[in-house]
Design a protein around this motif. Structure first.
Motif, PDB file in Angstrom:
ATOM      1  N   ALA A 117      12.347  -8.888  -8.686  1.00  0.00           N
ATOM      2  CA  ALA A 117      12.738  -8.096  -7.363  1.00  0.00           C
ATOM      3  C   ALA A 117      11.880  -8.129  -6.235  1.00  0.00           C
ATOM      4  CB  ALA A 117      13.100  -6.458  -7.878  1.00  0.00           C
ATOM      5  N   GLY A 118      12.487  -8.126  -5.155  1.00  0.00           N
ATOM      6  CA  GLY A 118      11.674  -8.160  -3.970  1.00  0.00           C
ATOM      7  C   GLY A 118      10.980  -6.899  -3.644  1.00  0.00           C
ATOM      8  N   ARG A 119       9.795  -6.660  -2.983  1.00  0.00           N
ATOM      9  CA  ARG A 119       9.080  -5.356  -2.460  1.00  0.00           C
ATOM     10  C   ARG A 119       8.681  -5.679  -1.021  1.00  0.00           C
ATOM     11  NH1 ARG A 119       5.105  -4.581  -6.423  1.00  0.00           N
ATOM     12  NH2 ARG A 119       4.105  -6.010  -5.478  1.00  0.00           N
ATOM     13  N   ARG A 120       9.399  -5.228  -0.209  1.00  0.00           N
ATOM     14  CA  ARG A 120       8.986  -5.327   1.324  1.00  0.00           C
ATOM     15  C   ARG A 120       7.667  -4.801   1.676  1.00  0.00           C
ATOM     16  NH1 ARG A 120      14.833  -2.558   3.145  1.00  0.00           N
ATOM     17  NH2 ARG A 120      14.028  -1.303   1.145  1.00  0.00           N
ATOM     18  N   ALA A 121       6.533  -5.694   1.655  1.00  0.00           N
ATOM     19  CA  ALA A 121       5.395  -5.319   1.783  1.00  0.00           C
ATOM     20  C   ALA A 121       4.965  -4.598   3.241  1.00  0.00           C
ATOM     21  CB  ALA A 121       4.560  -6.641   1.230  1.00  0.00           C
ATOM     22  N   ASN A 122       5.352  -5.168   4.212  1.00  0.00           N
ATOM     23  CA  ASN A 122       5.313  -4.659   5.572  1.00  0.00           C
ATOM     24  C   ASN A 122       6.677  -4.461   6.391  1.00  0.00           C
ATOM     25  OD1 ASN A 122       3.959  -3.877   7.689  1.00  0.00           O
ATOM     26  ND2 ASN A 122       3.462  -6.035   8.449  1.00  0.00           N
ATOM     27  N   ARG A 123       7.253  -3.432   5.644  1.00  0.00           N
ATOM     28  CA  ARG A 123       8.676  -3.307   6.207  1.00  0.00           C
ATOM     29  C   ARG A 123       8.927  -3.041   7.664  1.00  0.00           C
ATOM     30  NH1 ARG A 123      12.864   1.151   3.679  1.00  0.00           N
ATOM     31  NH2 ARG A 123      14.665   0.918   4.959  1.00  0.00           N
ATOM     32  N   LYS A 124       9.623  -3.562   8.412  1.00  0.00           N
ATOM     33  CA  LYS A 124       9.775  -3.486   9.832  1.00  0.00           C
ATOM     34  C   LYS A 124      11.240  -2.758  10.123  1.00  0.00           C
ATOM     35  CE  LYS A 124       6.578  -6.599  10.412  1.00  0.00           C
ATOM     36  NZ  LYS A 124       5.138  -6.355  11.030  1.00  0.00           N
ATOM     37  N   ASP A 125      10.985  -1.627   9.752  1.00  0.00           N
ATOM     38  CA  ASP A 125      12.312  -0.587  10.108  1.00  0.00           C
ATOM     39  C   ASP A 125      11.144   0.675  10.578  1.00  0.00           C
ATOM     40  OD1 ASP A 125      14.421  -1.775   9.324  1.00  0.00           O
ATOM     41  OD2 ASP A 125      14.133  -1.622   7.306  1.00  0.00           O
ATOM     42  N   LEU A 156      16.882  -8.803  -1.638  1.00  0.00           N
ATOM     43  CA  LEU A 156      16.263  -9.872  -1.986  1.00  0.00           C
ATOM     44  C   LEU A 156      15.897  -9.854  -3.403  1.00  0.00           C
ATOM     45  CD1 LEU A 156      15.834 -12.846  -1.225  1.00  0.00           C
ATOM     46  CD2 LEU A 156      13.528 -12.039  -0.416  1.00  0.00           C
ATOM     47  N   ARG A 157      16.761 -10.513  -4.516  1.00  0.00           N
ATOM     48  CA  ARG A 157      16.136 -10.632  -5.751  1.00  0.00           C
ATOM     49  C   ARG A 157      16.776 -11.834  -6.471  1.00  0.00           C
ATOM     50  NH1 ARG A 157      18.661  -5.024  -5.584  1.00  0.00           N
ATOM     51  NH2 ARG A 157      17.317  -3.495  -5.473  1.00  0.00           N
ATOM     52  N   VAL A 158      15.953 -12.193  -7.275  1.00  0.00           N
ATOM     53  CA  VAL A 158      16.474 -13.488  -8.244  1.00  0.00           C
ATOM     54  C   VAL A 158      16.764 -12.959  -9.721  1.00  0.00           C
ATOM     55  CG1 VAL A 158      15.683 -15.797  -9.292  1.00  0.00           C
ATOM     56  CG2 VAL A 158      15.229 -15.075  -6.623  1.00  0.00           C
ATOM     57  N   TYR A 159      17.863 -13.296 -10.190  1.00  0.00           N
ATOM     58  CA  TYR A 159      18.405 -13.084 -11.603  1.00  0.00           C
ATOM     59  C   TYR A 159      18.698 -14.274 -12.325  1.00  0.00           C
ATOM     60  CZ  TYR A 159      19.951  -9.024  -8.635  1.00  0.00           C
ATOM     61  OH  TYR A 159      19.900  -8.166  -7.644  1.00  0.00           O
ATOM     62  N   LYS A 160      18.594 -14.212 -13.629  1.00  0.00           N
ATOM     63  CA  LYS A 160      19.336 -15.169 -14.440  1.00  0.00           C
ATOM     64  C   LYS A 160      20.683 -14.858 -14.388  1.00  0.00           C
ATOM     65  CE  LYS A 160      15.848 -16.256 -18.214  1.00  0.00           C
ATOM     66  NZ  LYS A 160      15.533 -16.120 -19.517  1.00  0.00           N
ATOM     67  N   MET A 191       7.635  -8.307  -6.695  1.00  0.00           N
ATOM     68  CA  MET A 191       6.665  -9.079  -5.936  1.00  0.00           C
ATOM     69  C   MET A 191       6.875  -8.864  -4.680  1.00  0.00           C
ATOM     70  SD  MET A 191       7.967 -13.047  -6.330  1.00  0.00           S
ATOM     71  CE  MET A 191       6.998 -13.517  -4.670  1.00  0.00           C
ATOM     72  N   ASP A 192       5.844  -8.857  -3.740  1.00  0.00           N
ATOM     73  CA  ASP A 192       5.926  -8.778  -2.466  1.00  0.00           C
ATOM     74  C   ASP A 192       6.707  -9.909  -1.812  1.00  0.00           C
ATOM     75  OD1 ASP A 192       4.381  -6.380  -2.561  1.00  0.00           O
ATOM     76  OD2 ASP A 192       2.568  -7.322  -2.105  1.00  0.00           O
TER      77      ASP A 192
END
Length: 321
Positions: A117-125, A156-160, A191-192
Motif C-alpha cells: 500500500a502507498g503512504r503519501r509521505a508529503n501530501r500536497k492537499d 496507489l497500491r499493488v496487489y496479487k 511504503m512511502d
C-alpha cells in the motif's frame, strides 16, 4: 492465455486535461515491465473519452460507463478486467506518481507481499479540509479494524491478482480495501510514495464524505467480526434485551400481586419494549444466518481461503517387512 506481469487500473472522471500527461508518465514508468493499462471512464461529461482514444497505446484498454457509478464500482470493473499476475490501482488526477509502481511491484515480488500500500509521505492537499479529516479517519479506522496502515486514502497500491479479484467491492468501500484484503488473509505492508498537487480539474471529495466513511466503517466492523456468524451479534443483543425486559416485567408482576398499581409506569413500557425488541433481534439473527448460508452455498463460495497447497516430491519410504 497471455498474462502480463502487472495490470494498472486507473479510474478517471472529468479528467480531460490530465489524460495526456497521465498516460505519458505511466507508459514511461512501465517501459521496462510487461504491463497493461486499464482506464475506467466513470461517466464523464467532458472530453475524457476522446483524450484517452487519442493518446492510448496498444497495451491500453478503455472501459466506458454509461453514467457515473462512483470510484468503488469503477475500481471493481477494472480489477475484473485485469489479466496481470499483479494489479496496481491509482487515481487519474496526476496526484499519484506512476514511477512508484515498479518499486512497489519489486517489493511485492522480492519480499512476497500480497499487498503493498502507498503512504503519501508529503501530501500536497489542503490542511484543514483534507489533511485533518483524513488523519482523524485514518486513526479511527486503524484502531477499530486493527488493520494498522497509516494512509487509507491513498489509492496507489499493488496487489496479487487473486487478492484484488476476491475482495468484492460494492457501494463506496474503496476506502476500506486494506480491510477487505486482510479478511482474505493478505500479507500486507506500506511504503512511502510521492504525491503531487492537483494541477488540472477539481477534487471530487469533500467533508460530505465523512458520514459515508463512518457508515461504511460500521459495515466493515460487522464484516470483520460477524459476517459468517451474525447470530452472535443479533442473538447476543436479543438475549440481553429479552432478559432485562423479562426481569422488569417479573418485578412489576410481583408488586402488582402485592396490591400496588403499576398502570402507566414508564418502566412497564420499557419492559415490554425490551422483551419485544429482544425477540426481534434474535429473529433477525436467525434470518441473517439463513441468508449467509444462501450466499455461500448458492455460489459455491467457501468460508475459508487456501494460500497454497504443497505436494511432497520425495519417494515413499520402503515398507517395513
Amino acid at each position: 492465455m497471455y498474462k502480463p506481469l502487472i495490470s494498472v487500473v486507473i479510474t478517471v472522471y472529468n479528467e480531460e486535461d490530465n489524460i495526456q500527461p497521465l498516460l505519458a508518465a505511466t507508459y514511461s514508468a512501465l517501459s521496462e515491465i510487461d504491463y497493461e493499462v486499464i482506464l475506467i471512464e466513470d461517466g464523464s461529461s467532458d472530453r475524457t473519452v476522446a483524450e484517452v482514444k487519442k493518446y492510448a497505446n496498444s497495451r491500453t484498454k478503455l472501459i466506458i460507463f454509461n453514467r457515473n457509478f462512483g470510484q468503488t464500482t469503477a475500481l471493481a470493473a477494472g480489477i475484473d478486467m485485469a489479466t496481470g499476475e499483479y494489479i496496481a490501482t491509482m487515481d487519474g488526477d496526476l496526484q499519484n506518481d506512476p514511477t512508484d509502481i515498479p518499486v512497489m511491484l519489486q517489493k511485492a515480488i522480492d519480499e512476497e507481499w500480497d499487498v503493498v500500500a502507498g503512504r503519501r509521505a508529503n501530501r500536497k492537499d489542503g490542511f484543514v479540509l483534507r489533511k485533518i479529516p483524513s488523519k482523524i479517519a485514518n486513526w479511527v479506522i486503524r484502531n477499530t479494524t486493527k488493520v494498522y496502515l497509516k494512509d487509507y486514502g491513498c489509492t496507489l497500491r499493488v496487489y496479487k491478482s487473486e487478492i484484488a479479484q476476491g475482495m468484492g467491492l460494492y457501494g463506496e468501500l474503496h476506502r476500506f480495501i486494506p480491510v477487505l484484503a486482510k479478511q482474505q488473509g493478505a500479507k500486507m505492508t506500506e511504503m512511502d510514495v510521492k504525491h503531487h498537487p492537483r494541477i488540472h480539474g477539481e477534487s471530487k471529495y469533500g467533508l460530505s464524505r465523512t458520514f459515508k466513511v463512518m457508515s461504511d466503517l460500521i459495515l466493515m466492523l460487522f464484516f470483520q467480526k460477524y459476517f459468517q456468524r451474525p447470530i452472535h451479534l443479533f442473538g447476543g443483543i436479543g438475549i440481553i434485551s429479552f432478559l432485562i425486559g423479562s426481569l422488569i416485567n417479573i418485578y412489576l408482576l410481583i408488586i402488582k400481586l402485592m396490591g400496588n398499581d403499576i398502570w402507566g409506569r414508564p418502566i412497564m413500557v420499557l419492559g415490554f419494549i425490551l422483551v419485544l425488541g429482544g425477540i426481534q433481534f434474535i429473529t433477525t439473527g436467525i434470518i441473517a444466518e439463513i441468508i449467509v448460508r444462501t450466499y455461500f452455498e448458492s455460489q459455491n463460495k467457501k468460508t475459508y481461503t487456501v494460500k497454497s497447497v504443497y505436494q511432497g516430491v520425495l519417494d515413499p519410504l520402503p515398507e517395513v517387512q
